[in-house]
Design a protein around this motif. Structure first.
Motif, mmCIF file in Angstrom:
data_model
loop_
_atom_site.group_PDB
_atom_site.id
_atom_site.type_symbol
_atom_site.label_atom_id
_atom_site.label_comp_id
_atom_site.label_asym_id
_atom_site.label_seq_id
_atom_site.Cartn_x
_atom_site.Cartn_y
_atom_site.Cartn_z
ATOM 1 N N ILE A 30 0.836 -1.200 0.000
ATOM 2 C CA ILE A 30 0.000 0.000 0.000
ATOM 3 C C ILE A 30 0.873 1.254 0.000
ATOM 4 N N THR A 31 1.890 1.265 0.870
ATOM 5 C CA THR A 31 2.761 2.446 0.929
ATOM 6 C C THR A 31 3.617 2.567 -0.328
ATOM 7 N N ALA A 32 3.991 1.430 -0.936
ATOM 8 C CA ALA A 32 4.734 1.480 -2.197
ATOM 9 C C ALA A 32 3.857 2.042 -3.307
ATOM 10 N N ALA A 33 2.587 1.628 -3.322
ATOM 11 C CA ALA A 33 1.655 2.135 -4.330
ATOM 12 C C ALA A 33 1.455 3.637 -4.177
ATOM 13 N N VAL A 34 1.394 4.105 -2.940
ATOM 14 C CA VAL A 34 1.288 5.541 -2.709
ATOM 15 C C VAL A 34 2.507 6.252 -3.287
ATOM 16 N N GLY A 35 3.687 5.692 -3.063
ATOM 17 C CA GLY A 35 4.899 6.280 -3.632
ATOM 18 C C GLY A 35 4.846 6.367 -5.146
ATOM 19 N N MET A 36 4.292 5.340 -5.794
ATOM 20 C CA MET A 36 4.175 5.345 -7.251
ATOM 21 C C MET A 36 3.193 6.417 -7.713
ATOM 22 N N GLY A 156 11.874 -1.511 6.974
ATOM 23 C CA GLY A 156 10.456 -1.624 6.700
ATOM 24 C C GLY A 156 9.823 -0.326 6.235
ATOM 25 N N ALA A 157 10.554 0.776 6.364
ATOM 26 C CA ALA A 157 10.010 2.080 5.984
ATOM 27 C C ALA A 157 10.276 2.427 4.529
ATOM 28 N N ALA A 158 11.005 1.593 3.824
ATOM 29 C CA ALA A 158 11.486 1.947 2.480
ATOM 30 C C ALA A 158 10.493 1.807 1.330
ATOM 31 N N PRO A 159 9.382 1.064 1.438
ATOM 32 C CA PRO A 159 8.512 0.860 0.264
ATOM 33 C C PRO A 159 8.068 2.106 -0.488
ATOM 34 N N PRO A 160 7.741 3.247 0.164
ATOM 35 C CA PRO A 160 7.392 4.424 -0.648
ATOM 36 C C PRO A 160 8.521 4.843 -1.589
ATOM 37 N N LEU A 161 9.755 4.658 -1.140
ATOM 38 C CA LEU A 161 10.908 4.962 -1.994
ATOM 39 C C LEU A 161 10.973 3.991 -3.167
ATOM 40 N N PHE A 162 10.657 2.707 -2.906
ATOM 41 C CA PHE A 162 10.631 1.726 -3.996
ATOM 42 C C PHE A 162 9.633 2.161 -5.070
ATOM 43 N N LEU A 178 8.423 10.413 3.190
ATOM 44 C CA LEU A 178 7.504 9.321 3.518
ATOM 45 C C LEU A 178 8.227 8.214 4.276
ATOM 46 N N VAL A 179 9.456 7.923 3.867
ATOM 47 C CA VAL A 179 10.270 6.939 4.594
ATOM 48 C C VAL A 179 10.484 7.406 6.030
ATOM 49 N N ALA A 180 10.767 8.687 6.206
ATOM 50 C CA ALA A 180 10.985 9.232 7.555
ATOM 51 C C ALA A 180 9.732 9.109 8.416
ATOM 52 N N ILE A 181 8.570 9.330 7.813
ATOM 53 C CA ILE A 181 7.315 9.216 8.564
ATOM 54 C C ILE A 181 7.133 7.787 9.077
ATOM 55 N N ILE A 182 7.314 6.802 8.200
ATOM 56 C CA ILE A 182 7.144 5.408 8.620
ATOM 57 C C ILE A 182 8.217 5.012 9.618
ATOM 58 N N PHE A 183 9.433 5.507 9.424
ATOM 59 C CA PHE A 183 10.537 5.202 10.341
ATOM 60 C C PHE A 183 10.221 5.674 11.757
ATOM 61 N N VAL A 184 9.699 6.891 11.899
ATOM 62 C CA VAL A 184 9.372 7.430 13.219
ATOM 63 C C VAL A 184 8.097 6.786 13.765
ATOM 64 N N TRP A 185 7.197 6.389 12.893
ATOM 65 C CA TRP A 185 5.952 5.725 13.294
ATOM 66 C C TRP A 185 6.198 4.338 13.883
ATOM 67 N N THR A 186 7.228 3.660 13.421
ATOM 68 C CA THR A 186 7.455 2.253 13.787
ATOM 69 C C THR A 186 7.646 2.023 15.287
ATOM 70 N N PRO A 187 8.478 2.796 16.009
ATOM 71 C CA PRO A 187 8.657 2.517 17.440
ATOM 72 C C PRO A 187 7.374 2.603 18.271
ATOM 73 N N PRO A 188 6.571 3.675 18.179
ATOM 74 C CA PRO A 188 5.350 3.662 18.988
ATOM 75 C C PRO A 188 4.389 2.559 18.570
ATOM 76 N N HIS A 189 4.387 2.211 17.309
ATOM 77 C CA HIS A 189 3.532 1.128 16.817
ATOM 78 C C HIS A 189 3.915 -0.206 17.471
ATOM 79 N N PHE A 190 5.196 -0.570 17.408
ATOM 80 C CA PHE A 190 5.624 -1.869 17.923
ATOM 81 C C PHE A 190 5.778 -1.880 19.440
ATOM 82 N N TRP A 191 6.201 -0.775 20.031
ATOM 83 C CA TRP A 191 6.357 -0.777 21.479
ATOM 84 C C TRP A 191 5.011 -0.848 22.191
#
Length: 300
Positions: A30-36, A156-162, A178-191
């Motif tokens: 989904i995030t890769a498709a958004v990047g496209m 895991g944050a790289a798909p929009p770049l792909f 977009l990669v930065a957004i997912i990168f910062v989103w990941t810790p609160p999500h998983f923790w």
């Protein structure tokens, strides 16, 4: 015949599919498709269907390959956790050699498709992500440091770049944000999930942050990263790559996320799993707002 093999259940295609972590891969797609979609000027319409199909299938194959390695390496941990104890590698239906052969076939197919049907840059970026998640994170980071999610989250944050690179053949500031957004989103999500599954991670010996540094510290870190996310998510508006609609949506979504993070810090009952679930909704709606704002620009 050993007891392990006597009790094993013959694997089905569903077992192989489960090892590819389809829900995680779907979020990546989904995030890769958004990047496209964002890589194409709004007045120019949509990217070519064959390019979209080749890109998403190739990404799915490479990501699935890395997920299989994760299943193989973590089988001993999965056996000790309630939510993962029924995974195929734990049940014994798929042997490690067979799983690794399956992983290799997926990687080869995905890399070939990306190289010849998309472009070599997208293929190489996927290979780096595959190595980062399948080897660096799975075999080392996950077991060495409580910052495993923070460091490993970059892969895991790289798909929009792909997706962006698949369309343009180059790297630009827009997908990196977009990669930065997912990168910062990941810790609160998983923790948030780690707090909800604290005893399972502790029993399995995985050095997640709440296990090594305690619940209070982790709850504070979730709030700190949520505040940082609120700032980073506004970058598309600050840089002028998105308009007012996206900024308004981002502010509203961040307000709700902060509400959950504060409830988590105050140890409200059920706040852990509610924060985790909302984080998924948050990311989906944030990227949807990016797309809606992008195509609205063609009307103004």
């Amino acid at each position: 015949m050993s007891q392990e093999h006597a009790g094993a259940v013959a694997p089905s295609w569903r077992d192989y599919m489960e090892m590819c972590k389809p829900r995680v891969v779907m979020l990546m797609l989904i995030t890769a498709a958004v990047g496209m979609l964002l890589a194409v000027p709004p007045a120019a319409g949509l990217p070519a269907f064959d390019l979209v199909a080749a890109t998403l299938i190739g990404i799915a194959l490479v990501a699935g390959s890395a997920a299989v390695i994760n299943h193989v390496a973590d089988a001993h941990i999965d056996a000790r956790m309630f939510r993962t104890r029924r995974r195929p590698m734990v049940r014994g239906g798929i042997t490690p050699p067979r799983a690794m052969l399956f992983s290799a076939a997926l990687a080869l197919a995905g890399m070939s498709l990306l190289t010849f049907a998309v472009n070599p840059a997208t293929a190489w970026l996927n290979l780096l992500s595959w190595a980062g998640y399948g080897i660096v994170y799975t075999l080392y980071l996950k077991h060495m440091t409580p910052q495993n999610i923070v460091i490993g989250g970059l892969f895991g944050a790289a798909p929009p770049l792909f997706g962006w690179t698949a369309v343009t053949g180059s790297i630009a500031i827009e997908p990196l944000v977009l990669v930065a957004i997912i990168f910062v989103w990941t810790p609160p999500h998983f923790w948030a999930l780690a707090l909800d599954r604290l005893e399972e991670y502790a029993d399995a010996g995985v050095p997640m942050l709440p296990v090594t540094h305690g619940e209070t510290h982790t709850r504070r870190q979730v709030l700190a990263y949520t505040v940082l996310l609120a700032v980073v998510s506004l970058l598309p508006g600050v840089l002028g790559t998105s308009g007012a609609l996206y900024v308004i949506a981002a502010v509203a979504l961040n307000g709700v996320f902060l509400h959950h993070a504060v409830a988590l810090l105050r140890r409200r009952p059920g706040a852990e799993i509610r924060t985790f679930r909302y984080s998924i909704v948050y990311l989906g709606l944030l990227f949807l707002a990016l797309l809606v704002d992008h195509y609205l620009q063609a009307l103004t």
